[in-house]
Design a protein around this motif. Structure first.
Motif, PDB file in Angstrom:
ATOM      1  N   LEU A   1      39.311  43.860  38.251  1.00  0.00           N
ATOM      2  CA  LEU A   1      40.451  43.256  38.944  1.00  0.00           C
ATOM      3  C   LEU A   1      39.980  42.376  40.096  1.00  0.00           C
ATOM      4  O   LEU A   1      40.478  41.257  40.288  1.00  0.00           O
ATOM      5  CB  LEU A   1      41.395  44.337  39.466  1.00  0.00           C
ATOM      6  N   ALA A   2      39.019  42.874  40.862  1.00  0.00           N
ATOM      7  CA  ALA A   2      38.510  42.084  41.990  1.00  0.00           C
ATOM      8  C   ALA A   2      37.830  40.812  41.501  1.00  0.00           C
ATOM      9  O   ALA A   2      37.976  39.741  42.104  1.00  0.00           O
ATOM     10  CB  ALA A   2      37.546  42.932  42.812  1.00  0.00           C
ATOM     11  N   ALA A   3      37.081  40.907  40.401  1.00  0.00           N
ATOM     12  CA  ALA A   3      36.422  39.728  39.840  1.00  0.00           C
ATOM     13  C   ALA A   3      37.446  38.715  39.335  1.00  0.00           C
ATOM     14  O   ALA A   3      37.278  37.499  39.500  1.00  0.00           O
ATOM     15  CB  ALA A   3      35.478  40.147  38.710  1.00  0.00           C
ATOM     16  N   LEU A   4      38.516  39.214  38.695  1.00  0.00           N
ATOM     17  CA  LEU A   4      39.587  38.339  38.239  1.00  0.00           C
ATOM     18  C   LEU A   4      40.193  37.572  39.411  1.00  0.00           C
ATOM     19  O   LEU A   4      40.377  36.338  39.351  1.00  0.00           O
ATOM     20  CB  LEU A   4      40.657  39.168  37.533  1.00  0.00           C
ATOM     21  N   ARG A   5      40.514  38.290  40.482  1.00  0.00           N
ATOM     22  CA  ARG A   5      41.131  37.641  41.645  1.00  0.00           C
ATOM     23  C   ARG A   5      40.176  36.646  42.284  1.00  0.00           C
ATOM     24  O   ARG A   5      40.597  35.594  42.777  1.00  0.00           O
ATOM     25  CB  ARG A   5      41.566  38.715  42.650  1.00  0.00           C
ATOM     26  N   HIS A   6      38.878  36.959  42.268  1.00  0.00           N
ATOM     27  CA  HIS A   6      37.888  36.022  42.800  1.00  0.00           C
ATOM     28  C   HIS A   6      37.872  34.742  41.973  1.00  0.00           C
ATOM     29  O   HIS A   6      37.855  33.643  42.536  1.00  0.00           O
ATOM     30  CB  HIS A   6      36.515  36.687  42.784  1.00  0.00           C
ATOM     31  N   ALA A   7      37.876  34.892  40.656  1.00  0.00           N
ATOM     32  CA  ALA A   7      37.888  33.708  39.788  1.00  0.00           C
ATOM     33  C   ALA A   7      39.151  32.875  40.020  1.00  0.00           C
ATOM     34  O   ALA A   7      39.098  31.638  40.069  1.00  0.00           O
ATOM     35  CB  ALA A   7      37.786  34.137  38.323  1.00  0.00           C
ATOM     36  N   GLN A   8      40.285  33.559  40.152  1.00  0.00           N
ATOM     37  CA  GLN A   8      41.524  32.837  40.430  1.00  0.00           C
ATOM     38  C   GLN A   8      41.434  32.105  41.763  1.00  0.00           C
ATOM     39  O   GLN A   8      41.907  30.981  41.902  1.00  0.00           O
ATOM     40  CB  GLN A   8      42.702  33.812  40.429  1.00  0.00           C
ATOM     41  N   GLY A   9      40.812  32.762  42.753  1.00  0.00           N
ATOM     42  CA  GLY A   9      40.651  32.138  44.060  1.00  0.00           C
ATOM     43  C   GLY A   9      39.756  30.921  44.032  1.00  0.00           C
ATOM     44  O   GLY A   9      39.850  30.048  44.903  1.00  0.00           O
ATOM     45  N   LEU A  10      38.887  30.828  43.024  1.00  0.00           N
ATOM     46  CA  LEU A  10      38.014  29.664  42.862  1.00  0.00           C
ATOM     47  C   LEU A  10      38.704  28.538  42.092  1.00  0.00           C
ATOM     48  O   LEU A  10      38.087  27.507  41.816  1.00  0.00           O
ATOM     49  CB  LEU A  10      36.733  30.067  42.132  1.00  0.00           C
ATOM     50  N   GLY A  11      39.973  28.746  41.728  1.00  0.00           N
ATOM     51  CA  GLY A  11      40.728  27.699  41.053  1.00  0.00           C
ATOM     52  C   GLY A  11      40.765  27.807  39.543  1.00  0.00           C
ATOM     53  O   GLY A  11      41.270  26.897  38.871  1.00  0.00           O
ATOM     54  N   MET A  12      40.267  28.906  38.985  1.00  0.00           N
ATOM     55  CA  MET A  12      40.291  29.076  37.530  1.00  0.00           C
ATOM     56  C   MET A  12      41.563  29.851  37.168  1.00  0.00           C
ATOM     57  O   MET A  12      41.606  31.078  37.236  1.00  0.00           O
ATOM     58  CB  MET A  12      39.018  29.785  37.056  1.00  0.00           C
ATOM     59  N   ARG A  13      42.587  29.116  36.787  1.00  0.00           N
ATOM     60  CA  ARG A  13      43.919  29.702  36.619  1.00  0.00           C
ATOM     61  C   ARG A  13      44.224  30.104  35.176  1.00  0.00           C
ATOM     62  O   ARG A  13      45.247  30.737  34.928  1.00  0.00           O
ATOM     63  CB  ARG A  13      44.997  28.745  37.119  1.00  0.00           C
ATOM     64  N   HIS A  14      43.370  29.744  34.222  1.00  0.00           N
ATOM     65  CA  HIS A  14      43.594  30.132  32.828  1.00  0.00           C
ATOM     66  C   HIS A  14      43.010  31.535  32.622  1.00  0.00           C
ATOM     67  O   HIS A  14      41.783  31.702  32.525  1.00  0.00           O
ATOM     68  CB  HIS A  14      42.939  29.142  31.867  1.00  0.00           C
ATOM     69  N   THR A  15      43.860  32.544  32.579  1.00  0.00           N
ATOM     70  CA  THR A  15      43.391  33.930  32.535  1.00  0.00           C
ATOM     71  C   THR A  15      44.012  34.677  31.369  1.00  0.00           C
ATOM     72  O   THR A  15      45.179  34.482  31.032  1.00  0.00           O
ATOM     73  CB  THR A  15      43.712  34.662  33.847  1.00  0.00           C
TER      74      THR A  15
END
Length: 627
Positions: A374-388
Motif C-alpha cells: 500500500l505504501a509503495a502504491l501511494r508512493h508511485a501515485q505521488g510520483l505522478g503514475m496514476r494508472h493503477t
C-alpha cells in the motif's frame, strides 16, 4: 497481522470475542487477551501467551462475563511474546501501579506500529505514567488517559492526532460502560452493525464477525468511530461527521472448517483446482471489463483507455506475491511485448526511481491490506503514475479501493500462513492481464486468444492430476525431513517458482533453503553442494531444458543429490543420486501454475514429518499490515 474484536451488547459478549479471535488467530498467535466491563466502573482483563483455545478455557475458569469488551490476538513487533506485552493494555493513570486495587481507567487493543512511541514514552513517563510492557502500544493507552476529560471519543480523537505510524485501535473507559471507540490509520478496522439495535461490533476483519452480523461498514483512513448500543458516529481525520456505506458481507465462516484435512495448508493446496475454476468463472474473452471491479473513477480511467495508453508495467509486491509478479514479467515481455519491472514493495519507495506517467502500476496482495505494498502504491501515485491496477483476493480491501482498476481472484479465505491457492490464482489473474495488454496493443490474434483461454480453462483438470502426485512427494519429504539445508534451481519463468518453493520450505519446516537461477550455480552456490545438500530442480520441457540438464550434471559431478520435477517428455530418468517425479502433462506458458504445486506439497509434508506447526509457523503471521 494481529487481530481485533470488540463489542457493545446487552448480552455476555465474551464467547463472541473469543470466537472472533479464533477466526483471526492465523493473523497473529504470539499472545492473546480479552478485557470487558464486568461492573459499573470496573474493567477486567484476561491475557496469556498460549493459543486462543487456552484463553477461552481461562475465561471460563475465571467466570469472565460482560456486555462490552475488546479482544486481541498478537503478532509481536515491540517486545517479546510475554504476558506483560500481551493486549489489551491498560492505564491506571499517573503515579499508579498495577498493585493498586482499583480497576484500570482505560484499556485498549492495537494493530500496527507507532513510530514516535519513544518520544511519547519519555513524555508520559515524565508525567508519572508507569510502563509495564515493552510495547509501543502502551503509549497510546496512557496518552488517551492523559487526555480524557469525560468523553472517550474526544480523548481518542485528540490522541490519534499525536500518533505517527499505523494503527487500528479499540478502546474502553471504566466510567463509560456500553461505549467502545475505534480509530484507524494504515491498518484495517470495520464496524459491524447488529440486529434490532441491541449490539454493535468492531473488528480488524469482517471474518471475525461471521455468524454475528453481515452488515459491515469499512472505515476510511483517519476515521474515528464511537460505538454504542444501536447507534454509532463516525468522524473523519479532520473531525468532520462522515457517512460510510453499509455493505452486506458474507464472511464465509465455513472456510474456517478443516473438513477431512489435517491442516489448513493441506486443505488450501487441494482447493486450488476449485479456486482457479472460480477465478476463471465467466471469462469467455479477454475484455477490459475483467479489470474494472474497483470503484468508479473519472471518465477515461477505465481499463480500455488505460491499457491502450500504457507503455510499460511496474509490479509492486512482497513475498509470495512478489514471485507471482516475477513470473508475470516473463509473460508480459514475451506475450505482450511490454517492458516490465518487478519491485519488492518494501524497497521501492525508499530509493530514487524514474517515474513514467505512461506506466501501469500493478500491485499484488492476497489481503489487499499489505502495508508495504500500500505504501509503495501511494508512493508511485505521488510520483505522478496514476494508472493503477491491483490483483487481489479481497474485494473490500484498501488496495481495491485505492487502485483505479482491479482483478479480483476468487481463492476464498486463506488461513494457512504459507500462501498456496492465493499464489496460483494470482498467476491466473496476471496471465489474463498479460493477454489483455497484448490484445490492447495489437499483439494477440483471435486464434491466439482462443488457444490461451482454452489452456486456462484446462488448468483445474491439470491441477487435479498434479495433486495425485502427493504419494510420490511424501517419499521425497521423508528424506528432506532430516536435512537442514536445501537448494532450489530453475530457469526462465520457472526461476521464480524455484524461489517460491524455497520460501515455502523455509517458512514452515525451518530448513534453510535458497533458490538460484540454475545458470548461476557455477558462479558461487556450487560450493555448497555436497551429498548432504538436496537440490530441487524445476525441469519443464522448454527451450532451456538442455541448458538445465548441464546444470544438473554439475551438481551430480560434485556428489549432490537431485530431486527433479520433470515433464513426461523431458528425457530425465531416475538413477542413483537423481530422483524424478514426472508431471502429468506440459501446459507451456502456464507451466509455473502446475510446477509450484509439488513444491507446496513437499514443504507441507516435510513440515508434518518434522512436527512443526504447519499453519502457524514461528515468528510469522498472515496479512502483513505493519511495515
Amino acid at each position: 497481522m494481529c487481530g481485533i474484536v470488540g463489542a457493545v451488547s446487552t448480552r455476555n459478549i465474551v464467547p463472541i470475542l473469543v470466537q472472533g479471535l479464533q477466526r483471526l488467530e492465523y493473523r497473529g498467535y504470539d499472545s492473546c487477551g480479552v478485557a470487558v466491563h464486568v461492573a459499573a466502573g470496573h474493567l477486567r482483563r484476561v491475557r496469556g501467551i498460549a493459543r486462543v483455545a487456552d484463553l477461552a478455557a481461562q475465561c471460563e475458569r475465571e467466570g469472565l462475563q460482560g456486555s462490552t469488551g475488546i479482544a486481541h490476538t498478537r503478532w509481536a513487533t515491540h517486545g517479546a511474546p510475554a504476558v506483560a506485552n500481551a493486549h489489551p493494555h491498560v492505564s491506571f493513570g499517573p503515579e499508579a501501579r498495577e498493585a493498586d486495587e482499583r480497576a484500570p481507567r482505560v484499556t485498549l487493543v492495537h494493530n500496527g506500529i507507532i513510530e514516535n512511541h519513544e518520544a511519547l514514552h519519555a513524555e508520559l513517563a515524565a508525567r508519572g505514567y508507569d510502563f509495564a510492557s515493552q510495547t509501543d502500544t502502551e503509549v497510546i493507552v496512557h496518552l488517551i488517559d492523559s487526555l480524557y476529560a469525560g468523553d472517550l471519543a474526544e480523548a481518542v480523537r485528540a490522541a490519534v492526532k499525536r500518533l505517527r505510524g499505523s494503527y487500528s485501535i479499540a478502546v474502553l473507559h471504566r466510567d463509560e460502560p456500553q461505549r467502545l471507540v475505534g480509530a484507524r490509520q494504515g491498518s484495517p478496522l470495520v464496524l459491524g452493525l447488529g440486529a434490532d439495535g441491541k449490539e454493535n461490533f468492531l473488528a480488524s476483519d469482517a471474518m471475525a464477525l461471521a455468524g454475528v452480523t453481515d452488515q459491515i461498514v469499512y472505515l476510511d483512513e483517519g476515521d474515528v468511530v464511537d460505538v454504542q448500543l444501536g447507534k454509532h458516529w463516525i468522524v473523519d481525520g479532520d473531525g468532520r461527521p462522515a457517512e460510510r456505506a453499509v455493505r452486506t458481507v458474507q464472511a464465509m465462516s465455513g472456510a474456517a472448517e478443516l473438513g477431512p484435512y489435517r491442516h489448513y495448508m493441506q486443505k488450501e493446496i487441494f482447493e486450488q483446482p476449485r479456486a482457479v475454476a472460480d477465478t476463471l468463472e465467466g471469462v469467455k474473452a479477454v475484455v477490459p471489463e475483467l479489470f474494472e471491479a474497483a470503484a468508479q473513477h473519472a471518465p477515461g480511467d477505465g481499463a480500455y483507455h488505460t491499457f491502450a495508453r500504457v507503455r510499460q508495467v511496474l509490479i509492486l509486491a512482497c513475498g509470495t506475491s512478489y514471485y507471482a509478479g516475477s513470473v508475470a514479467k516473463y509473460w508480459l515481455e514475451s506475450v505482450a511485448g511490454m517492458p516490465c519491472q518487478v519491485e519488492i514493495a518494501s524497497e521501492y519507495r525508499y530509493r530514487t526511481s524514474v517515474p513514467d506517467p505512461d506506466t501501469l502500476v500493478v500491485t499484488i496482495s492476497q489481503s489487499g491490506e499489505t502495508a508495504d505494498t500500500l505504501a509503495a502504491l501511494r508512493h508511485a501515485q505521488g510520483l505522478g503514475m496514476r494508472h493503477t491496477l491491483t490483483v487481489c483476493n479481497v474485494a473490500t480491501s484498501a488496495m481495491v479501493r485505492e487502485c483505479k482498476l482491479a482483478f479480483l481472484t476468487r481463492a476464498g479465505v486463506e488461513i494457512g500462513v504459507a500462501s498456496t491457492k492465493a499464489f496460483t490464482t494470482q498467476l491466473v489473474g496476471l496471465f489474463l492481464l498479460t493477454l489483455a495488454l497484448a490484445k490492447s496493443h495489437g499483439r494477440l490474434t483471435d486464434e491466439q486468444e482462443a488457444a490461451h483461454l482454452k489452456a486456462l480453462r484446462h488448468l483445474p483438470v491439470a491441477l487435479q492430476a498434479v495433486l495425485a502426485l502427493e504419494p510420490q512427494v511424501i517419499g521425497w519429504a521423508e528424506q528432506f525431513a532430516a536435512k537442514e539445508n536445501a537448494l532450489f534451481l530453475g530457469r526462465g519463468l520457472h526461476y521464480p517458482i524455484a524461489q517460491e518453493g524455497a520460501l515455502k520450505l523455509k517458512e514452515i519446516t525451518y530448513i534453510h533453503a535458497e533458490a538460484y537461477a540454475a545458470g548461476e550455480l557455477k558462479h558461487g552456490p556450487l560450493a555448497l553442494v555436497t551429498s548432504a545438500m538436496p537440490v530441487v530442480v524445476v525441469a519443464p520441457n522448454d527451450a532451456l531444458l538442455e541448458k538445465l540438464k548441464s546444470n544438473m550434471q554439475e551438481v551430480r559431478a560434485r556428489g549432490g543429490v537431485l530431486y527433479a520435477l520433470a515433464d513426461a517428455d523431458s528425457r530425465i530418468d531416475s538413477s542413483e543420486g537423481l530422483h524424478v517425479i514426472r508431471m502429468p502433462e506440459s501446459v507451456g506458458l502456464l507451466s509455473p501454475i502446475l510446477h509450484v504445486v509439488p513444491l507446496q506439497l513437499l514443504a507441507y509434508h516435510t513440515a508434518v514429518a518434522r512436527g512443526t506447526d504447519v499453519d502457524k509457523p514461528r515468528n510469522l503471521a498472515k496479512s502483513v499490515t505493519v511495515e
